[in-house]
Design a protein around this motif. Structure first.
Motif, short mmCIF file in Angstrom:
data_model
loop_
_atom_site.label_atom_id
_atom_site.label_comp_id
_atom_site.label_asym_id
_atom_site.label_seq_id
_atom_site.Cartn_x
_atom_site.Cartn_y
_atom_site.Cartn_z
N LYS A 269 85.05 35.21 69.47
CA LYS A 269 85.33 35.98 70.64
C LYS A 269 86.79 36.32 71.27
N ILE A 270 87.64 35.42 70.28
CA ILE A 270 88.83 35.89 70.67
C ILE A 270 89.40 36.37 69.27
N PHE A 271 89.52 37.60 69.20
CA PHE A 271 89.49 38.31 67.89
C PHE A 271 91.02 38.39 67.27
N LEU B 80 96.86 39.07 71.69
CA LEU B 80 95.46 39.10 71.53
C LEU B 80 94.73 39.46 72.79
N GLU B 81 95.37 39.70 73.93
CA GLU B 81 94.76 40.35 75.13
C GLU B 81 95.29 41.73 75.58
N THR B 82 95.94 42.29 74.91
CA THR B 82 96.60 43.50 75.06
C THR B 82 96.72 44.39 73.81
N SER B 83 96.63 45.81 73.99
CA SER B 83 96.67 46.62 73.11
C SER B 83 97.19 48.17 73.32
N HIS B 84 97.94 48.51 72.20
CA HIS B 84 98.30 49.98 72.38
C HIS B 84 96.94 50.81 72.03
N TYR B 85 96.69 51.87 72.98
CA TYR B 85 95.29 52.84 72.43
C TYR B 85 96.13 54.21 72.38
N PHE B 86 96.26 54.61 71.31
CA PHE B 86 96.90 55.94 70.96
C PHE B 86 95.40 57.00 70.78
N GLY C 65 94.44 34.18 54.40
CA GLY C 65 94.20 32.84 54.53
C GLY C 65 94.16 32.51 56.08
N ARG C 66 93.40 33.43 56.82
CA ARG C 66 93.47 33.10 58.19
C ARG C 66 91.76 33.41 58.71
N SER C 67 91.36 32.93 59.63
CA SER C 67 90.03 32.96 59.99
C SER C 67 89.69 34.08 61.13
N GLY C 68 88.60 34.49 60.99
CA GLY C 68 88.32 35.72 61.93
C GLY C 68 87.65 35.03 63.47
N SER C 69 87.72 33.72 63.52
CA SER C 69 87.17 33.04 64.66
C SER C 69 88.42 32.36 65.30
#
Ligand code: FES
Length: 376
Positions: free
Chosen positions: A23-25, A291-297, A369-373
């Motif tokens: 859920k936290i991606f 994890l909680e903000t994004s640039h949206y072009f 080497g990381r997890s999607g969750s």
């Protein structure tokens, strides 16, 4: 994640990915992300921008090529983006004047004659393409410009248009979810592009290791206000039913180009003849800030009335209004996630495209080497 509803009878989901519980991606680092529009990166003033958790100072070197350095001086971590660009393509720290070239190596220390050989700041691969500056903040050995997503409509003479940047108060995957399933238009954008047929019509989903495509056609329907206006720009006085299409094409890690349009019903658009219609590409590319903000072009490119600045401006303003509705919904969704940290996401048949995107991103994270969750 749980499949909570079966597909409506008409839908033809070709296949479904395994459910995932994240859920936290988190975001992959071995990836090309857009850092800025090309015109934002200059040889006059550095630009501060955070890409995938990395604060960067962006500028152009003396050949006009984009450069991306860590936004922290080797000496005392002062932000280089607040410094000066010198005429020789180098950047000067605003605190004690150390100078760095585009590779991040210190070339001058004002208070002493010798330069400490360790005086280097990290530099990141940066490429200008499709009116954007793309950066790679992961393993530089893996940075292959051929992997930059195809957004050729942005710089093609056969397409015209413009766009904007949204600083979205949400995790980047919420935006990818939003774009991979456009049935939300019926509810979020009811006054412009929404209509009942969106959730009633068939769709197909296909995918490979780096891309996902969701295709939807709606036949012999009324054009919603946005599309009726565009039809009348090209065909003054148009009045009648249309065939409408939405073909959503995702490319790793965060680019979604959507082939959209309408044509006079029954004139052959589904078979490939779009001459009796209007066609646009909604170009979206999403860059995580954290994890909680994004640039949206985003940009809206069209292949009709190419010389009309009026239509370019009207389309940009129209899409701006539509995306403001998305922005508000995404912010509210992120706030609800924060308030309900233990609630899992559920998926419907309409989420098939978004779930395949998540699968691709999960595999990319696993390769690092990381997890999607993984959590914050
Ligand atoms: Fe940059 Fe001192 S912090 S020169």
């Amino acid at each position: 994640m749980t499949i909570a509803a079966s597909a409506p009878a008409q839908q033809t989901v070709q296949s479904s990915p395994q459910p995932a519980a994240a859920k936290i991606f988190p975001y992959p680092l071995d990836a090309w992300y857009v850092a800025a529009w090309d015109h934002e990166v200059t040889a006059k003033t550095p630009l501060a921008r955070t890409v995938a958790g990395k604060p960067l100072a962006l500028f152009r070197d003396q050949d006009g090529q984009p450069a991306a350095l860590a936004d922290a001086c080797w000496h005392r971590l002062a932000p280089l983006s607040q410094g000066k660009l010198l005429g020789n393509g180098e950047i000067q720290c605003p605190y004690h004047g150390l100078q760095y070239n585009a590779a991040g190596r210190c070339t001058h220390m004002p208070a002493q004659e010798t330069i400490n050989p360790s005086a280097v700041v990290p530099s990141y691969p940066a490429v200008e393409r499709y009116r954007y500056v793309w950066v790679w903040v992961g393993d530089p050995e893996k940075a292959d410009p051929d992997q930059i997503p195809d957004m050729h409509q942005m710089s093609s003479s056969e397409w015209a248009g413009d766009g904007e940047t949204i600083t979205a108060d949400c995790n980047y995957q919420l935006i990818l979810d939003n774009l991979m399933d456009l049935t939300h238009e019926e509810f979020v954008h009811s006054s412009s592009i929404g209509q009942d047929e969106l959730s009633e019509s068939d769709f197909d989903t296909s995918h490979d290791g780096q891309t996902v495509t969701v295709s939807r056609w709606m036949y012999d329907i009324d054009a919603p206000p946005f599309w009726l206006k565009n039809m009348r720009d090209k065909f003054p006085g148009f009045d009648g039913k249309v065939d409408r299409w939405q073909i959503i094409h995702y490319q790793y890690p965060g680019t979604i180009c959507i082939d959209v349009g309408v044509a006079a019903a029954g004139t052959g658009a589904p078979e490939g003849d779009r001459s009796q219609g209007v066609n646009g590409f909604v170009m979206n590319t999403i860059t995580p800030i954290d994890l909680e903000t994004s640039h949206y072009f985003w940009a809206f490119m069209r292949n009709y009335c190419l010389d009309s600045q009026r239509i370019t401006t009207q389309l940009r303003q129209g899409v701006h209004g539509v995306f403001k509705e998305d922005e508000d919904m995404l912010r509210a969704q992120q706030e609800a996630i924060r308030a309900n940290p233990d609630h899992e996401f559920y998926s419907l048949s309409i989420d098939a495209g978004g779930m395949w995107v998540r699968r691709i991103l999960d595999e990319a994270l696993a390769a690092e080497g990381r997890s999607g969750s993984e959590k914050k």
